[in-house]
Design an enzyme around this catalytic site. Structure first.
Site, mmCIF file in Angstrom:
data_model
loop_
_atom_site.group_PDB
_atom_site.id
_atom_site.type_symbol
_atom_site.label_atom_id
_atom_site.label_comp_id
_atom_site.label_asym_id
_atom_site.label_seq_id
_atom_site.Cartn_x
_atom_site.Cartn_y
_atom_site.Cartn_z
ATOM 1 N N ALA A 125 1.120 -1.109 -0.357
ATOM 2 C CA ALA A 125 -0.188 0.087 0.109
ATOM 3 C C ALA A 125 0.902 1.341 0.103
ATOM 4 O O ALA A 125 1.893 1.750 0.235
ATOM 5 C CB ALA A 125 -1.006 0.204 1.517
ATOM 6 N N ASN A 127 -0.191 8.128 -1.080
ATOM 7 C CA ASN A 127 0.178 9.148 -1.887
ATOM 8 C C ASN A 127 -1.168 10.188 -1.550
ATOM 9 O O ASN A 127 -2.341 9.851 -1.203
ATOM 10 C CB ASN A 127 -0.357 8.774 -3.519
ATOM 11 C CG ASN A 127 0.474 7.428 -3.699
ATOM 12 O OD1 ASN A 127 1.763 7.172 -4.031
ATOM 13 N ND2 ASN A 127 -0.139 6.813 -3.953
ATOM 14 N N HIS A 154 -2.897 2.983 8.621
ATOM 15 C CA HIS A 154 -1.652 3.534 8.814
ATOM 16 C C HIS A 154 -1.921 4.032 7.047
ATOM 17 O O HIS A 154 -1.536 5.312 8.203
ATOM 18 C CB HIS A 154 -1.233 1.927 7.981
ATOM 19 C CG HIS A 154 0.239 2.147 8.479
ATOM 20 N ND1 HIS A 154 1.200 2.753 9.474
ATOM 21 C CD2 HIS A 154 1.083 2.463 6.541
ATOM 22 C CE1 HIS A 154 2.202 3.033 8.437
ATOM 23 N NE2 HIS A 154 1.936 3.111 7.632
ATOM 24 N N GLU A 155 -2.555 4.568 5.914
ATOM 25 C CA GLU A 155 -2.110 4.901 5.079
ATOM 26 C C GLU A 155 -3.112 5.950 5.413
ATOM 27 O O GLU A 155 -2.503 7.324 4.961
ATOM 28 C CB GLU A 155 -2.128 4.010 3.700
ATOM 29 C CG GLU A 155 -1.603 2.769 3.322
ATOM 30 C CD GLU A 155 -0.121 2.631 3.892
ATOM 31 O OE1 GLU A 155 -0.251 3.875 3.435
ATOM 32 O OE2 GLU A 155 0.702 1.473 3.921
ATOM 33 N N HIS A 207 -0.843 8.606 7.434
ATOM 34 C CA HIS A 207 0.017 9.391 6.769
ATOM 35 C C HIS A 207 -0.746 10.800 6.404
ATOM 36 O O HIS A 207 0.610 11.357 6.104
ATOM 37 C CB HIS A 207 0.869 8.487 5.396
ATOM 38 C CG HIS A 207 1.262 7.769 5.964
ATOM 39 N ND1 HIS A 207 2.435 7.834 6.302
ATOM 40 C CD2 HIS A 207 1.949 6.314 6.001
ATOM 41 C CE1 HIS A 207 3.770 6.500 6.897
ATOM 42 N NE2 HIS A 207 2.822 5.645 5.732
ATOM 43 N N GLU A 258 7.653 7.190 9.138
ATOM 44 C CA GLU A 258 6.407 5.280 9.150
ATOM 45 C C GLU A 258 7.320 4.897 10.860
ATOM 46 O O GLU A 258 5.304 4.065 10.773
ATOM 47 C CB GLU A 258 7.962 4.411 8.421
ATOM 48 C CG GLU A 258 7.167 4.268 7.297
ATOM 49 C CD GLU A 258 6.189 4.841 6.119
ATOM 50 O OE1 GLU A 258 5.318 3.942 6.925
ATOM 51 O OE2 GLU A 258 6.019 5.100 5.205
#
Length: 795
Positions: A270, A273, A305-306, A309, A328
């Site tokens: 994954a 973006n 998690h993504e 970000h 991270e």
């Protein structure tokens, strides 16, 4: 043909230099056509004011690009006015501020590196972290150059009806020849590694989320049409993550639309973006009829998690790749806390620590050991390691432990406010924590700059007459490739004292007065901690919640471990006590097996497990984890010399003995109860933290292990026999019966799909990597699989 230099180029942290030029705005136009794609880029550049002397030579990254046009401020440049070689486009004599336009041809169909823009089957897709954007167009492809992006995509409407990029859609229209175009604008400056483009024939699930400030955000998950019925859980997980980030961190989503694209052929797990996350379908798809509990949990964790970000990585990003753990490690900590809040905090901690001990401790002990913030690398793709991600998360967790939740939140607020829209360093993150709390973190920085797993040895002494208990601590760290002589670490050790009836009140002058849990900071090579008014011989409960990524040594007697297992208020340390008790006994059995002595299982382990099985007040998920014996991989990690056969034999003997001696308790615990009246919630996952399937599976596995042993030992005539295919033996039939009974326990009557551990316990055929038999091995494999997809392969 000239040969390339065989000497690998080393990039060093100390050589960092701010870019000579900045890019304020980037406009891209993609003309997607079979065989060749044209990319037109218009960049608004200016000299970096941070440099006292203005640079006059522009150097842009570019790999595998066929240059068709190049213009500076609208004037076409002649070939003599630039040079393109060795992955760089160099233009001398540029002004202080200017516009550079270029047109390049690329060939996504032939791009086997799967970096930049590539075509997989009928789909165009990008992967730009860490240095993939330079395969799309000429650019300053480094994370400290942030620009506002506008992206237009043109393609055949029949073959590519869906055209996606970062930001919000601002315009669309038809083009000649059955083609169409869509323009996307991202108002938030970002580095090139966060750029994304997807073009294909995709189906979409749509939903929406109302933010804390009452903004309505459109949510879309795009998949191939065959997978549209497997998105409920991912969408629910996304909405839970958005609400959690607002509640816990005060972080609200900033665009009008948030998109996930999930395809079978995405080469990473994954990628975060900005506004357009791209996933492999393994991290998104989930369905009650085909997905295990671990699968549901994995989807929830990766989606979160993504999404997280968006702030910890996108709005505030890395200055350079030496700061990779800045985004991270911090985000892994955030997704771990989210998963803990969504399920069982204790079980989540156990799972994370199992992964850390099995994978990261091994990395720290090997030739590739490196700090969380290394000082050099040769290949950035090899930089995505369990140390950067998992140990990096543990370092953030220690800051949280030292500050407490309120001060940590203030530090995060200051960090996001101070550095929004900037590319920063690990030192900037720690400075925000220090400034918000008033604490000095200069010694703590050793966790970022030194490799290796510290070893903490503890000895206890009780003075009954004075009612004083003293703990003596020492710390050390083995040599690692970058450093042989380590400075002492600042190690937060959460601890308590356990008596006959549970936790004892703690009396430590200047530190605690009546509390049952404190954080002791070990900062020197040797320190002592003295407790007063201790009315009975205590048992120390050390490193509660695994408050630091260290190897702890305390000479617990087995009776003391049993007492901690029964009485400790800290859930993780109850599991740890059970795990240590089992490890101690299994190591003894291994030694007996090597010496040829008869094996006998310590009755204390049997009775401790019996008490767990019969205590219905305990969290079933915690019971399941305690009942699962330590894995062979973990036992091997603890051994000076790894005796593979002896370890395996000892562990198999223990499992069979437990199955035989506790068979009534195991079978009683997995008998079905009628839960079919409980409706299944749409998009909700089955969790061992909220029900009993986890302990059911453990019981079923143990019963089957005993039946499998019986099948190996004797045939119908009582003679010793070799087993044939598992499906032919009595265990298989018993397992099927138990699985049918187990299915009745699931809300909605959904069947349980056995995971790899269950398959092995039950003696069914083993396939591929899914042959782990233990909590240690199984956790390492299943968690490392998620780690590889979500993190090590760039999440």
């Amino acid at each position: 043909m000239a040969m390339r230099d065989a000497q690998a180029r080393v990039t060093r942290l100390r050589d960092y230099r701010a870019p000579d030029f900045l890019i304020d705005r980037t406009a891209l136009y993609f003309d997607l056509r079979p065989g060749e794609t044209l990319v037109r880029a218009t960049l608004a550049l200016r000299a970096n004011p941070a440099h006292p002397v203005r640079a006059r030579e522009l150097r842009l990254h570019g790999e595998g690009l066929q240059l068709r046009e190049l213009a500076l401020d609208g004037r076409a440049l002649a070939p003599a006015e630039y040079r393109y070689a060795d992955g760089e486009l160099v233009i001398p004599g540029v002004p202080a501020a200017f516009e550079l336009s270029s047109t390049v041809a690329i060939h996504p169909e032939a791009n086997t590196s799967l970096e930049g823009l590539y075509q997989s089957r009928d789909l165009y897709c990008t992967q730009c972290e860490a240095e993939g954007f330079r395969k799309i167009t000429f650019y300053l492809d480094r994370p400290d150059v942030l620009a506002e992006f506008t992206t237009t995509i043109e393609a055949d409407q029949g073959a590519f009806p869906v055209l996606l990029a970062n930001g919000n859609p601002v315009a669309e229209g038809a083009a000649p020849g059955g083609r169409h175009w869509v323009t996307w604008h991202d108002p938030f400056q970002k580095p090139a590694y966060l750029f994304a483009l997807v073009a294909g024939d995709l189906a979409c699930m749509e939903d929406s989320f109302t933010t804390a400030s009452s903004r309505n955000v459109a949510l879309r998950i795009y998949v191939e049409p065959k997978d549209l019925d497997k998105l409920d859980h991912a969408m629910a997980s996304l909405k839970h993550a958005m609400a959690w980030d607002e509640r816990v961190y005060g972080r609200e989503y900033d665009l009008d639309i948030f998109m996930i694209v999930a395809v079978d052929d995405f080469n990473m797990g994954a990628m975060e973006n900005k506004g357009l996350n791209i996933f492999n379908t393994s991290c998104v798809l989930a369905h009650p009829e085909t997905t295990t509990d671990l699968g549901f949990q994995r989807v929830e964790a990766v989606v979160a998690h993504e999404y997280f970000h968006n702030w910890s990585g996108n709005r505030v990003t890395c200055r350079d790749w030496f700061q990779l753990s800045l985004k991270e490690g911090f985000t892994v900590f955030r997704d771990s806390e989210f998963s803990a809040d969504m399920g069982s905090r204790t079980i989540k901690r156990v799972e994370d620590v199992n992964l850390l001990r099995t994978a990261q401790f091994a990395e720290d002990a090997g030739p590739t050991a490196h700090p969380v913030q290394p000082d050099a690398y040769q290949e950035i793709s090899n930089f995505y390691t369990v140390t950067i991600y998992e140990k990096g998360a543990e370092v953030v967790r220690m800051i949280h432990t030292l500050l407490g939740p309120d001060a940590f939140r203030r530090g995060c607020d200051l960090y996001f406010e101070r550095h929004d829209g900037a590319a920063v360093t690990i030192e900037d993150f720690v400075a925000a924590m220090a400034d918000a709390s008033g604490r000095d973190f200069s010694r703590f920085m050793g966790w970022y700059r030194q490799a290796g797993t510290p070893r903490v040895a503890v000895r206890g002494h009780y003075d009954a007459g004075a009612q004083i208990y003293r703990l003596d601590f020492t710390q050390s760290c083995p040599a690692t490739p970058e450093c042989a002589d380590k400075a002492p670490f600042q190690i937060p050790i959460r601890l308590g004292l356990v008596g006959r009836n549970g936790d004892l009140p703690l009396h430590v002058p200047g530190l605690a007065e009546g509390a049952t849990d404190i954080v002791f900071e070990l900062t020197e090579s040797a320190q002592s901690l003295v407790f007063e008014r201790v009315g009975e011989p205590p048992i120390p409960s050390l490193l509660r919640g695994f408050s630091a990524p260290v190897k702890l040594a305390f000479d617990y007697a087995r009776d003391e471990l049993v007492q901690l297992l029964r009485r400790d208020s800290d859930g993780f340390n109850r599991w740890e006590a059970g795990n240590r008790l089992a490890v101690d006994i299994l190591q003894e059995l291994t030694a007996d097996a090597l010496a040829g002595r008869p094996l006998a299982l310590d009755a204390r382990l049997i009775e401790a497990y019996r008490e767990l099985l019969t205590d219905k007040s305990l969290d079933p998920a915690l019971v399941a984890h305690i009942l699962t014996l330590p894995g062979e991989a973990y036992l091997s990690e603890l051994a000076e010399i790894i005796e593979v056969e002896a370890i395996h034999h000892a562990r198999q003997f223990a499992r069979r003995e437990l199955a035989q001696r506790l068979r009534p308790e195991f079978e009683a615990r997995q008998r079905p109860t009628d839960r079919r009246t409980q409706p299944a919630q749409p998009g909700a996952r089955l969790s061992a933290a909220t029900g009993s399937p986890g302990v059911d599976r453990t019981c079923l596995a143990t019963v089957c292990a005993r039946r499998q042993h019986d099948r190996h030992q004797c045939g119908a005539d009582g003679t010793a026999q070799q087993s044939g295919p598992a499906s032919a033996g009595p265990c298989a039939g018993g397992a099927r019966t138990l699985l049918r009974a187990l299915a009745e326990r699931i809300p909605g009557g959904q069947p349980v799909v056995p995971d790899a551990g269950l398959v092995c316990f039950a003696g069914w055929p083993r396939t591929g990597a899914g042959t782990a038999e233990t909590s240690g091995v199984r956790s390492a494999q299943s968690q490392q699989g998620a780690c590889r997809d979500r993190r090590l392969q760039r999440g």
